[in-house]
Scaffold this active site. Sequence first.
Site, PDB file in Angstrom:
ATOM      1  N   GLU A   1      48.799 -14.000   4.810  1.00 38.58           N
ATOM      2  CA  GLU A   1      50.172 -13.261   5.477  1.00 38.58           C
ATOM      3  C   GLU A   1      51.251 -13.771   4.536  1.00 38.58           C
ATOM      4  O   GLU A   1      52.487 -12.682   4.459  1.00 38.58           O
ATOM      5  CB  GLU A   1      50.201 -13.387   6.821  1.00 38.58           C
TER       6      GLU A   1
ATOM      7  N   TYR B   1      40.041  -5.410  -0.023  1.00 40.14           N
ATOM      8  CA  TYR B   1      40.404  -6.822  -0.006  1.00 40.14           C
ATOM      9  C   TYR B   1      39.542  -7.510  -1.442  1.00 40.14           C
ATOM     10  O   TYR B   1      40.261  -8.034  -2.536  1.00 40.14           O
ATOM     11  CB  TYR B   1      40.030  -7.685   0.934  1.00 40.14           C
TER      12      TYR B   1
END
Length: 621
Positions: A256, A344
Site C-alpha cells: 500500500e 498483480y
Amino acid sequence: MSSDNLYHPAANNTSTSSDWLGEPTDASSHSTSSCPLPFRVDAFTDYGSALIISVPAALQPHEPFQVIIQYTASDGPAIWWLDPELTYGNSKLFVFTQGHSVCNRSFFPCFDTPAVKSTYSATVKAPEGIQVLMSATRSTYLQDEGIYQFQMDYPVPAYLVALAAGDIVPADIGPRSRVWAEPCLLQTATSKLAGLVERWLSAAEELYGPYIWGRYDIVFLPPSFPIVAMENPCLTFIISSILESDEFLIIDVIHEIAHSWFGNAVTNATWEEMWLSEGLATYAQRRITTETYGASFTCLETAFRLDALHRQMKLLGDDTPVSKLQVKLEPGVNPSNLMNLFTYEKGYCFVYYLSQLCGDLQRFDAFLRAYIEKFKFTSVVAQDLLDSFLTFFPELREQCVENLEGLEFERWLNGTGPPLVEPDLSQGCNLTKPVETLSMLWTSESLDCSDATPSMDITKWQTFQTVLFLDRLLDRSPLSHEAMMKLSQCYSCLLDSMNAEIRIRWLQIVVRNNYYPDLYKVRRFLESQMSRMYTIPLYEDLGTSTLKPFALEVFYQTQHRLHPNLRKTILQILAQGVNPAPSCADSNEYSFSSDSAMVLSEQTPEPSTGAISLRDVNVSA
C-alpha cells in the site's frame, strides 16, 4: 455530462435535486443567482445508474460554474454499517467505506472513472465518542458541534475517497505516521509497526522520489472489511485479522505504501489496464523489501505469489481472457470482477522484464522516478508508460526491443496465458529449497509413511516458507490416508500455535482429504473467525466435499457473528445441494443437524457462479 462519465446510484439514493450557480471568472466575487437544472437518472448497469444534467445554453466555454446536487445515500456496496457485535470491542457502531473500483458511486454522485481526478472536501457530523477519519490531507474537529471537516488538497480519482468511523483511537508510530485501531487492538498494532513504517517510507523515497501525501496513517478495520488492504491516500485501510501474521502484515503495508506512487499519484486511466497500478506497485513493493529485508525474503514472497498465479492459471486455462493485461471490459461488466492475480503478478513480471531490458536496476529506478514526476496527479494508459520507457532508454528504442520475437510488448499486453518471462528467484534458494525438499517427501508416491519423520524443523521457518509448503500439499491433495495420519502426527499440534494464514491452509488440507480426526479444529477455527479471508476458502472446500452437512451446521451456529454480505456469500457457496452424510466412524467430533438442508432451502439465495477460491485471489488492493 455523458452517462459514461457521471453515475448516480439511484437504487441507493432517496432524493436528488440540482441547482446551477453561475460563477464569474473573477474568483474574488461570487454570484448569488441560481436556477434549477433539468436532470434525469437513467439505467446504466447493475452496479450503478447515470445522472444526466443539462447545463444552461448561455454558459460560455471555459466559464467557471458550480453544480450543487442534493442527495441521500443509504445502504450500498461502498458503505458498510456494522453493529457493535461485529467489531472487536463489541462496544459501538462502526462504519467504513470501500470505493474500489466503482463502489463509491453508491457513496456520492461522481465521475466514477479513474481517468477523472479532483480534490474534495467533506463535512461529517458524528455522535460523541465516535472518531471519524477520511483519506484527506487536512482535518479539523469542532468538538462543540461534533463536526469533522476534511480536505484533500491533491487531485484523486473517486475510488480513493474513503471514510471510517467508530470506536478507534490513535498512537504515533513515526514522525509522519500513526495507527488507528479499536482500543483492544491498539497495543498490538503499535508494537508490530512502531518505527517500521518510517523505514519503509524512507526506502521508497530513495527509490521513487519524495512522498507527496504528507502523512501516512493506517487504520485497522474490523474483520468485515471485504479485502485485505486498500491504498486510500494518507490513510491506508487494512483488515485487523492480518495482525496475526507478521510477514503478511509487512508485505501488505509495503504494497500500500508503493501505491502512494503507483496508483495514487499516477493512476491507470481505465480499469482495463489495472496492471498499471497493481503490477507497478507490486514491483515497487519488492524493490522496497529487497532494500529493507534482502533478496532472499523478496524471492520467497515472489515464489509464493507466482505459485498462486500458476494455480489460478490451471483453474482458468491458458486461454482465459482475464489473463490479458489489457482486458476488454464489456459494457455492463463490473470492473471489480477483473481483480485477479494476473493484474498483480503478470503485471509485475512485465515490469520486471522491462527492468531486465535496460540491464541496470538503478537506471530503471531512475526511469520510474522520472515517470512519476512527469505524470503525477494524472491518469495514464500503457502506451504512456512504454513511450516514456523507450524515450528514457533510446538505445533500447534503436534495438526495437518492443518487437523482439515472442516478447513483443503487444503480446505482453494482449496475449493470454502465463507471463512471457518470470524473475530469477535463485537468490531465494536458501529459503525455497527446504520447502521443495519437504513437500516432495510428503507427496512422493513412494513415500513409506511408517518411516516418515519430519526431516526439517519448520518452527525455524519463515511464515512464507510454511504457507508455500502447505500450498503445495494442497495442490497434491487428496493424499493417501496414511500420509495424512503421519502429517497430522507431525504437524497438526505445531501448526495450531501458528498464525491464521498457516492454520487455514492446514485446515483446508484436512477438509480436502476428509480427515475426520482433525475436523474439530475446522469447527473451532470457523467459530472464532469473522473475516472473509479466513472463512470463505474453508466454506468453498467444505461446500464441494461430502462434509457439506458439517459446514451447514457450523454456519448456522455462527452466522449471527458474520456481516450480512458475508452470510449471503456463504449461503451462495452452500446452496448447491447437500451431500449425503459420510461415515464418521473415525471421529467423535463430527456431527450435523438433520434440518440443515431444509433451513438452507428456505433462504433461496442466488446460485453460485463457481468462483475461484479466495485463497488464490484475495489480495491487497
